[in-house]
Design a protein around this motif. Sequence first.
Motif, PDB file in Angstrom:
ATOM      1  N   GLN A 141      -5.052   1.948  -1.215  1.00  0.00           N
ATOM      2  CA  GLN A 141      -5.761   0.896  -0.491  1.00  0.00           C
ATOM      3  C   GLN A 141      -6.667   0.112  -1.433  1.00  0.00           C
ATOM      4  OE1 GLN A 141      -5.409  -0.022   2.960  1.00  0.00           O
ATOM      5  NE2 GLN A 141      -6.348  -1.764   1.926  1.00  0.00           N
ATOM      6  N   SER A 142      -7.340   0.812  -2.349  1.00  0.00           N
ATOM      7  CA  SER A 142      -8.176   0.123  -3.331  1.00  0.00           C
ATOM      8  C   SER A 142      -7.331  -0.771  -4.226  1.00  0.00           C
ATOM      9  CB  SER A 142      -8.934   1.152  -4.184  1.00  0.00           C
ATOM     10  OG  SER A 142      -9.811   1.915  -3.384  1.00  0.00           O
ATOM     11  N   ALA A 143      -6.126  -0.300  -4.551  1.00  0.00           N
ATOM     12  CA  ALA A 143      -5.232  -1.079  -5.410  1.00  0.00           C
ATOM     13  C   ALA A 143      -4.781  -2.356  -4.715  1.00  0.00           C
ATOM     14  CB  ALA A 143      -4.031  -0.239  -5.814  1.00  0.00           C
TER      15      ALA A 143
ATOM     16  N   GLU B 287      -5.767   6.760  -0.574  1.00  0.00           N
ATOM     17  CA  GLU B 287      -7.086   6.158  -0.775  1.00  0.00           C
ATOM     18  C   GLU B 287      -7.071   5.198  -1.964  1.00  0.00           C
ATOM     19  OE1 GLU B 287     -11.751   7.466  -1.609  1.00  0.00           O
ATOM     20  OE2 GLU B 287     -10.285   8.946  -0.909  1.00  0.00           O
ATOM     21  N   THR B 288      -6.491   5.645  -3.073  1.00  0.00           N
ATOM     22  CA  THR B 288      -6.399   4.783  -4.253  1.00  0.00           C
ATOM     23  C   THR B 288      -5.480   3.602  -3.983  1.00  0.00           C
ATOM     24  OG1 THR B 288      -6.800   6.657  -5.724  1.00  0.00           O
ATOM     25  CG2 THR B 288      -5.770   4.718  -6.695  1.00  0.00           C
TER      26      THR B 288
ATOM     27  N   LYS C 266      -4.965   9.820 -10.075  1.00  0.00           N
ATOM     28  CA  LYS C 266      -6.248  10.541 -10.080  1.00  0.00           C
ATOM     29  C   LYS C 266      -6.011  12.041 -10.089  1.00  0.00           C
ATOM     30  CE  LYS C 266      -8.681   6.762  -9.876  1.00  0.00           C
ATOM     31  NZ  LYS C 266      -7.593   5.799 -10.167  1.00  0.00           N
TER      32      LYS C 266
ATOM     33  N   THR D  32     -10.041 -11.429 -11.330  1.00  0.00           N
ATOM     34  CA  THR D  32     -10.158 -10.123 -11.983  1.00  0.00           C
ATOM     35  C   THR D  32      -9.352 -10.106 -13.277  1.00  0.00           C
ATOM     36  OG1 THR D  32     -10.109  -9.233  -9.718  1.00  0.00           O
ATOM     37  CG2 THR D  32     -10.104  -7.636 -11.511  1.00  0.00           C
TER      38      THR D  32
ATOM     39  N   LYS E 191       0.836  -1.207   0.000  1.00  0.00           N
ATOM     40  CA  LYS E 191       0.000   0.000   0.000  1.00  0.00           C
ATOM     41  C   LYS E 191       0.870   1.256   0.000  1.00  0.00           C
ATOM     42  CE  LYS E 191      -3.384   2.526   2.822  1.00  0.00           C
ATOM     43  NZ  LYS E 191      -2.484   3.668   3.138  1.00  0.00           N
TER      44      LYS E 191
ATOM     45  N   ASP F 244      -6.336  -3.929  -2.301  1.00  0.00           N
ATOM     46  CA  ASP F 244      -7.505  -4.816  -2.195  1.00  0.00           C
ATOM     47  C   ASP F 244      -7.784  -5.494  -3.539  1.00  0.00           C
ATOM     48  OD1 ASP F 244      -7.757  -4.041   0.433  1.00  0.00           O
ATOM     49  OD2 ASP F 244      -9.337  -2.564   0.036  1.00  0.00           O
ATOM     50  N   GLY F 245      -7.691  -4.723  -4.617  1.00  0.00           N
ATOM     51  CA  GLY F 245      -7.969  -5.271  -5.934  1.00  0.00           C
ATOM     52  C   GLY F 245      -6.936  -6.286  -6.385  1.00  0.00           C
TER      53      GLY F 245
ATOM     54  N   SER G  23      -8.508  -4.400 -15.709  1.00  0.00           N
ATOM     55  CA  SER G  23      -9.241  -3.764 -14.618  1.00  0.00           C
ATOM     56  C   SER G  23      -8.318  -3.420 -13.464  1.00  0.00           C
ATOM     57  CB  SER G  23     -10.373  -4.667 -14.157  1.00  0.00           C
ATOM     58  OG  SER G  23     -11.289  -4.936 -15.191  1.00  0.00           O
TER      59      SER G  23
ATOM     60  N   LEU H  48      -6.828   0.506 -11.729  1.00  0.00           N
ATOM     61  CA  LEU H  48      -6.789   0.949 -10.326  1.00  0.00           C
ATOM     62  C   LEU H  48      -5.549   1.779 -10.029  1.00  0.00           C
ATOM     63  CD1 LEU H  48      -7.860  -2.339  -8.506  1.00  0.00           C
ATOM     64  CD2 LEU H  48      -9.278  -0.301  -8.890  1.00  0.00           C
TER      65      LEU H  48
END
Length: 455
Positions: A431-433, A428-429, A455, A443, A418, A435-436, A447, A451
Motif C-alpha cells: 500500500q505504501s508503494a 502493508e508495504t 522487509k 519524488t 497493490k 501511494d508512493g 526513493s 519502497l
Amino acid sequence: MSEEPVREWEANVYEFLTADIPESAMNAGSNVVLNVVAATVAGSTVSAHQHAQAAPLADGNATVLGTDKSYHPTHSALLNTAAAITPEIEEGHNWGGHVGASIVAGAIGVAEAENCSGEEFVKACVRSYELCVRIEYAIFAMKAKLNEAVPWLLRDPHATWTTIGPALTAAQCMGATGEQLREVFRTAANLAVISMHDPYEEGAPARNFTAGYSAQAGVSAAVLAMSGVKGSATAIADVYDPFQSMLEEGEFDRLFSELGTVWEIENAYFKWAPSCRYTHPPLDALEQMDIEAICPSEIESIDVYTYANAVAMGQKHPKTMTGAKFSIPYVLARRLVAGPLELADFMSAAVADTATQQLADRVNVHHDDAFEAAFPDEWGASVEITLTSGETLHKTCPYPKGDYRNPLSETAFRSLCKDLFATAVGDETAQSAVDGWSEIMNTEIRSLIELLSPK
C-alpha cells in the motif's frame, strides 16, 4: 557518415525528443510506469527469475525490483524486463505488443543510477513510448511477410522496438545531447533481438528472457553511443524505406508527423487478469454471464469465436505457468472452476488441477470473420456455453475491460497494482508503494525503489 536526418520521419523523431508533453500524456505515462513496476515486482518472485538473480552478473547500483539485489544497469535491464512480462499483466497497446515493459523496466536501473527525478523518468518513458508504438505498428505490418519468407516464427513483441525503447529512455536519463540521442536511435533502430521460435505454449522461461535480452541490448546501445560509438544513417533508409510500401501510401510518414500532437500512450490498455490479452475478450464475455450459478459438471461444451491471432491460443492442456496464460481453454475453465483469476491460478498445482483440465477439454476456439475484420482496432470474441440440459448461454465482448474505451476505474487499477506489489513485499508495504509511486512526479526514483525492498 550523415550527421543530418536522412528522411523526414527521422527528423520528426529528433525534434520530438525535446518536445513538451501535455499533462494528459504525463498522467498516462505515470500509470504505465506504476503498472509495469508492479508487474516487475510480482515477476521477480517466480522461480526462474530467482535462479537468474543468483547468476554471476556484474556488480552495480541498479536494483532488481522487489529484491535486495543490485547489478550493473545492463544486467538489471535484463532481469527487470524479463520479470515484467512474466506475470502477463503488464500494460500494452492495441497495435500489437507490450510497449511499456521494456521502456520502464529496461531503463529504470539507469534512472536509479543517475539519480533521476520521477518527472524526468516519466518524460523519458512517454517520449520513448510514442516512438516505439509507431515502430511497432509498422513492424506488425511486416511480420506476416517475414513469417512467410522464413521457416521460423518471428514473433514479436520481443524485437526492434523493445530495443529502441530502453535505449532512448536510458539515454535521456543519462542526459544525452541531441547528437547523442541521434546515434542512440540510429543504433537501436538497427537492432532486433528475436527468438527463432516463441515457446509460449511450452512455457520455457527463455521465452520471457528474450524481452530481457532485448532491453539489455538497448541499454548497452545507449551506454556505447554516449561514449562516442556512431549508429548507421544508411540503415534508417535501407531498413525503414520498405515500410512505405507495406503500409498504405503516406501512412508511415504520417505516423511520425503526428508526434507531439497524437499521444498513443493515452490509448494504452491495462489488464485485469494475469493472462495473455488474447484470452481477455472471451474471458470478459464469460464474466457477463451469471457464471457463479453454473456448475462446471453441467457444461456440455464451450465455443469461443474470435480473431485469428487468438485462435492460436486454443491449446487445451498447458503444462506450465506461461503455457496456461496463453491458453483460452485453460483460462475459461479455471475461471469457472476456481473463481476470479489470480496469479496463483497459473502456478503448477492449479495448472495440474483435474477439474480444470477436464473442463478445458470441452472448450473449442473458432475463427470468426467479423472479429477478424475488426481486429486490431477491436479485440473481440463471443462465447457460447451449451449446458447438458440443452440450454445455451451467449455473450459477446468487442473489447475487454482495461481497454481505453472500457477502462478500469482508478480504484480497481490501484488495487491491482497493490496486489502485484504484495506478492513480494507484503500488504502493508504494498500500500505504501502504491501511494508512493502514484506521486512519482514529486519524488526521486531512488526513493521510490526503496519502497519496494523486501522487509
